[in-house]
Design a protein around this motif. Structure first.
Motif, PDB file in Angstrom:
ATOM      1  N   ALA A 171       0.696  -1.143  -0.141  1.00  0.00           N
ATOM      2  CA  ALA A 171       0.349   0.390   0.374  1.00  0.00           C
ATOM      3  C   ALA A 171       0.634   1.525   0.108  1.00  0.00           C
ATOM      4  O   ALA A 171       2.240   0.895  -0.069  1.00  0.00           O
ATOM      5  N   LYS A 172       0.361   2.355  -0.069  1.00  0.00           N
ATOM      6  CA  LYS A 172       0.898   3.742  -0.451  1.00  0.00           C
ATOM      7  C   LYS A 172      -0.034   4.591  -0.866  1.00  0.00           C
ATOM      8  O   LYS A 172      -1.240   4.725  -1.362  1.00  0.00           O
ATOM      9  N   LEU A 173       0.927   5.854   0.170  1.00  0.00           N
ATOM     10  CA  LEU A 173      -0.290   7.320   0.166  1.00  0.00           C
ATOM     11  C   LEU A 173       0.034   7.752  -1.477  1.00  0.00           C
ATOM     12  O   LEU A 173       0.991   8.475  -1.534  1.00  0.00           O
ATOM     13  N   VAL A 174      -0.896   8.439  -2.232  1.00  0.00           N
ATOM     14  CA  VAL A 174      -0.841   9.011  -3.190  1.00  0.00           C
ATOM     15  C   VAL A 174      -2.171  10.321  -3.093  1.00  0.00           C
ATOM     16  O   VAL A 174      -2.691  10.613  -2.293  1.00  0.00           O
ATOM     17  N   GLU A 175      -0.933  11.664  -3.604  1.00  0.00           N
ATOM     18  CA  GLU A 175      -2.140  12.934  -3.606  1.00  0.00           C
ATOM     19  C   GLU A 175      -3.363  12.708  -4.446  1.00  0.00           C
ATOM     20  O   GLU A 175      -2.685  12.516  -5.342  1.00  0.00           O
ATOM     21  N   GLY A 176      -4.073  13.633  -3.818  1.00  0.00           N
ATOM     22  CA  GLY A 176      -4.964  13.882  -4.612  1.00  0.00           C
ATOM     23  C   GLY A 176      -4.668  14.827  -5.022  1.00  0.00           C
ATOM     24  O   GLY A 176      -4.307  16.378  -4.565  1.00  0.00           O
ATOM     25  N   SER A 177      -6.014  15.415  -6.376  1.00  0.00           N
ATOM     26  CA  SER A 177      -5.959  17.289  -6.350  1.00  0.00           C
ATOM     27  C   SER A 177      -7.498  17.350  -5.432  1.00  0.00           C
ATOM     28  O   SER A 177      -7.879  16.538  -4.897  1.00  0.00           O
ATOM     29  N   PRO A 178      -7.560  18.566  -5.070  1.00  0.00           N
ATOM     30  CA  PRO A 178      -7.803  19.397  -4.822  1.00  0.00           C
ATOM     31  C   PRO A 178      -9.677  18.812  -5.068  1.00  0.00           C
ATOM     32  O   PRO A 178     -10.541  19.158  -4.266  1.00  0.00           O
ATOM     33  N   ASP A 179     -10.311  18.119  -5.918  1.00  0.00           N
ATOM     34  CA  ASP A 179     -11.378  17.502  -6.496  1.00  0.00           C
ATOM     35  C   ASP A 179     -12.011  16.843  -5.742  1.00  0.00           C
ATOM     36  O   ASP A 179     -12.749  16.407  -5.640  1.00  0.00           O
ATOM     37  N   LEU A 180     -10.680  15.986  -5.316  1.00  0.00           N
ATOM     38  CA  LEU A 180     -11.040  15.001  -4.426  1.00  0.00           C
ATOM     39  C   LEU A 180     -11.327  14.757  -3.213  1.00  0.00           C
ATOM     40  O   LEU A 180     -11.053  14.627  -2.639  1.00  0.00           O
ATOM     41  N   TRP A 181     -12.174  16.247  -2.743  1.00  0.00           N
ATOM     42  CA  TRP A 181     -12.684  15.815  -1.312  1.00  0.00           C
ATOM     43  C   TRP A 181     -13.220  15.238  -0.925  1.00  0.00           C
ATOM     44  O   TRP A 181     -14.274  14.663  -2.344  1.00  0.00           O
ATOM     45  N   LYS A 182     -13.927  15.246   0.364  1.00  0.00           N
ATOM     46  CA  LYS A 182     -15.090  14.386   0.960  1.00  0.00           C
ATOM     47  C   LYS A 182     -16.229  15.201   1.262  1.00  0.00           C
ATOM     48  O   LYS A 182     -15.912  16.554   2.341  1.00  0.00           O
ATOM     49  N   VAL A 183     -17.259  14.291   1.723  1.00  0.00           N
ATOM     50  CA  VAL A 183     -19.043  15.651   2.026  1.00  0.00           C
ATOM     51  C   VAL A 183     -18.868  14.777   3.427  1.00  0.00           C
ATOM     52  O   VAL A 183     -19.300  13.442   3.416  1.00  0.00           O
ATOM     53  N   THR A 184     -18.620  15.552   4.970  1.00  0.00           N
ATOM     54  CA  THR A 184     -18.058  15.599   5.249  1.00  0.00           C
ATOM     55  C   THR A 184     -20.063  16.063   6.044  1.00  0.00           C
ATOM     56  O   THR A 184     -20.153  15.315   7.209  1.00  0.00           O
ATOM     57  N   TYR A 185     -20.161  17.616   6.011  1.00  0.00           N
ATOM     58  CA  TYR A 185     -20.331  18.152   6.710  1.00  0.00           C
ATOM     59  C   TYR A 185     -21.382  18.600   5.799  1.00  0.00           C
ATOM     60  O   TYR A 185     -21.723  18.555   4.313  1.00  0.00           O
ATOM     61  N   LYS A 186     -22.731  19.088   6.375  1.00  0.00           N
ATOM     62  CA  LYS A 186     -24.120  19.504   5.511  1.00  0.00           C
ATOM     63  C   LYS A 186     -23.846  20.614   4.531  1.00  0.00           C
ATOM     64  O   LYS A 186     -23.855  20.505   3.384  1.00  0.00           O
ATOM     65  N   ARG A 187     -23.279  21.533   4.908  1.00  0.00           N
ATOM     66  CA  ARG A 187     -22.144  22.571   3.957  1.00  0.00           C
ATOM     67  C   ARG A 187     -21.571  21.694   2.601  1.00  0.00           C
ATOM     68  O   ARG A 187     -21.801  22.236   1.826  1.00  0.00           O
ATOM     69  N   ASP A 188     -21.282  20.625   2.460  1.00  0.00           N
ATOM     70  CA  ASP A 188     -20.295  19.551   1.889  1.00  0.00           C
ATOM     71  C   ASP A 188     -21.966  19.432   0.461  1.00  0.00           C
ATOM     72  O   ASP A 188     -21.538  19.290  -0.326  1.00  0.00           O
ATOM     73  N   LEU A 189     -22.649  18.611   1.181  1.00  0.00           N
ATOM     74  CA  LEU A 189     -23.482  18.653   0.051  1.00  0.00           C
ATOM     75  C   LEU A 189     -24.204  20.202  -0.217  1.00  0.00           C
ATOM     76  O   LEU A 189     -25.004  19.963  -1.425  1.00  0.00           O
ATOM     77  N   TYR A 190     -24.573  21.114   0.165  1.00  0.00           N
ATOM     78  CA  TYR A 190     -24.679  22.353  -0.239  1.00  0.00           C
ATOM     79  C   TYR A 190     -23.625  22.267  -1.477  1.00  0.00           C
ATOM     80  O   TYR A 190     -24.091  22.849  -2.587  1.00  0.00           O
ATOM     81  N   ALA A 191     -21.691  22.077  -1.381  1.00  0.00           N
ATOM     82  CA  ALA A 191     -21.761  22.355  -2.688  1.00  0.00           C
ATOM     83  C   ALA A 191     -21.455  21.355  -3.423  1.00  0.00           C
ATOM     84  O   ALA A 191     -21.342  22.466  -4.419  1.00  0.00           O
TER      85      ALA A 191
END
Lengths: 392, 392
Positions: free
Chosen positions: A193-213
């Motif tokens: 296994a290895k950690l790979v850096e992702g683009s800023p697009d690869l964000w996670k829906v965590t809070y309610k505000r993320d659903l809006y976004a």
């Protein structure tokens, strides 16, 4: 960012990606007999406590469709991912099945979640390990573990992950920067296994505000293309072409194309196949809906509106000075019933009357206002406005 | 989260906060002669490169108003913050001045930014230090440094910061967990500093998606209260009250209140003062706008729409079976001109015709659809739809 897990079967060489059908050999080419089988595991057993809503976040609706379906759709676009395993809790198994059926997802296997996220991922990996007798899945060489609540990523993000999975063995260095998943993969799966850096697009829906976004981002994406269906009776330089010009000025980030339907409608069908979700349909010389009806028929026959609501604005040009507007509206009022009908197929139909004034300045103002209204209807995709007859 | 800086003047005791006017003594009470002067510094010199837009993010528009104005508004609500210093680059100085003027912010001082964020904060602190001859600001005991791009916070967040500023001297322990700002405060300002944990609300607008989220959150907040202005001619159990019931059912998270305007309109004015941004105005027995016109007059006189667009839905009940709908719409069409007029004051006016059918089932369906349309108009606050006459 999600780690990739390299399976026990060592892969050979990774070649540039070839576009092709789901399940096609990864990197296969004439000069390379090697193929890399890639699968994805989506842990989706979370309960969404940080979201502050009762529904687990992967099932929260974004543009009317559960978030996890958006993530599945994004994964399905990547033709070299052969199998997708979704890990859900027993109580959400039926919900997940109906989501797969309703939104026509293909090549998805369901596995029951464990007590922790780690155990869930482990269950997903086990299903892919191919050592169970009942397992219909073939054993992959690389497994991408992807959060069900990250609907936004580029194929390049995943490609990086798969490349890293090929290039890296298990090194202590990588693990220092690793996440819980990395450690899990290393410890229990005899996998690298290895950690790979992702683009800023690869964000996670965590809070309610993320659903809006998320909803705003998706609305913006599917509103990037507008097709103007011209009236066949229309001559060049007429109202439809004027509106096209104004729309292009008002919406300078949007690709506005126009098409005059050919006799068999094949040019419209081509645009539908290219996933255009926004239509402006001209009905220039008459107050009937002939042109709009044809378009709606084609849209209903297609599968286009399964994933996103399709907006159709039926545009009617009338000179407001030739008699009271209300009389002319009478014949257009039945758009209301029509709209209710096509809503069943997730098509949002609105009417728009534009003042085709002889006064050039009035005409331009009406066209500009019409463009603003069209832009709003397409951007918002709000079903509350279906069947309304708007006036510009 | 932002650090608080404790000034060189040691404070004495911090008492529970008292509500009062801006600039009132912090914690002053009969039994405590002590007061704590609090000021805020907003570094706003950023160029917004991560946002992917040309405008620096603090000036990006959220619901038509620059983000920094939303942050200033939130700080102004905290009555015990005496002075607010905004630090902007020279080239944005005029923009910032016009924002302060247009949105009527009070007690704001402008200071020119330095070459780095650190220097900018330092300039802001210097302005508050009171050791410059030209300085009109009084020297505070606690300074809150708050990002211009964090419009969401609770008074409690700031209170925590101020409490920590009082309680903590300069300790090495705190600095280990500190940010760049903490170190700056310590090194250059001979001040004490501590990192305080904030609530999840205290997030920062960084990416374009955060602007979408911010806009949705603000829209949701200002749509939490709806006032139904009843028609004076209306009897109990009539259409207005029926709609109120349906609206309450459809919008079960929203506070729906109704009011019959009294002769001098003081009860409506009271609701305006309480910052209700959404009005549904009944015009039951007539097709004119008498009731709506009165309300619009009061809204225009107030300052309510300076900060947010105010939505007014002018509702008209008509029995669709008593003659063609279009005839009745004729007299209502002039809502279009009226809407253009009040738009200048940031008031979004729409018309809504509801079928007041004698058939109970049809009436209920029309009321329900009307409620859905009202909810959408209030939630979206889209100026593209102003002056439209919608039909339920």
């Amino acid at each position: 960012m999600e780690p990739a897990v390299r399976g026990r079967r060592g892969s050979t060489e990774l070649r540039p990606l070839l576009s092709g059908e789901r399940g096609a050999q990864f990197g296969a080419s004439a000069s390379s007999p090697s193929a890399l089988a890639v699968a994805a595991v989506l842990p989706a057993g979370g309960c969404g406590e940080r979201m502050g809503v009762a529904t687990p976040k992967q099932f929260c609706r974004v543009l009317g469709r559960p978030l996890i379906s958006h993530t599945l759709q994004a994964l399905e676009r990547v033709c070299w991912i052969k199998d997708i395993v979704v890990v859900v809790t027993g109580e959400n198994m039926e919900t997940m099945k109906s989501i797969i059926q309703k939104y026509q997802h293909k090549g998805i296997s369901l596995v029951e979640a464990g007590a922790t996220r780690h155990r869930s991922i482990f269950n997903g990996l086990k299903a892919l390990a191919g050592d169970q007798a009942y397992c219909r899945l073939s054993r992959p060489e690389v497994v991408i573990i992807h959060d069900a609540v990250r609907p936004f990523f580029e194929e390049d993000d995943l490609l990086k992950v798969v490349r890293a999975a090929r290039e890296h063995g298990c090194s202590g260095y990588d693990l220092e920067f690793g996440t819980e998943c990395l450690q899990l993969a290393l410890k229990y799966c005899h996998a690298n296994a290895k950690l790979v850096e992702g683009s800023p697009d690869l964000w996670k829906v965590t809070y309610k505000r993320d659903l809006y976004a998320a909803e705003s981002i998706i609305k913006e994406r599917i509103s990037q293309k507008i097709c103007i269906v011209m009236d066949m009776k229309e001559e060049k330089e007429h109202a439809g072409y004027l509106l096209e010009t104004v729309l292009k000025n008002e919406l300078n980030h949007v690709k506005v194309t126009s098409v005059v339907p050919c006799h068999d409608g094949s040019n419209i069908q081509h645009i539908i196949l290219e996933q255009c979700y926004s239509f402006v349909c001209m009905n220039v010389m008459t107050t009937d809906f002939q042109n709009t009806q044809k378009l709606l028929g084609m849209l209903e026959e297609s599968n286009l509106s399964v994933l996103y609501p399709v907006v159709v604005v039926s545009v009617h040009f009338l000179d407001f000075e030739l008699g009271p507007l209300s009389q002319k509206m009478e014949s257009l009022m039945w758009i209301r019933k029509f709209a209710v009908e096509v809503k069943k197929r997730n098509i949002l139909l609105c009417g728009l009357i534009i003042n085709y004034s002889q006064d050039e300045q009035k005409l331009q103002e009406s066209l500009r206002q019409g463009a603003v209204i069209i832009a709003a209807l397409i951007k918002e995709r709000n079903s509350a406005l279906l069947g309304q007859l708007l006036v510009a």
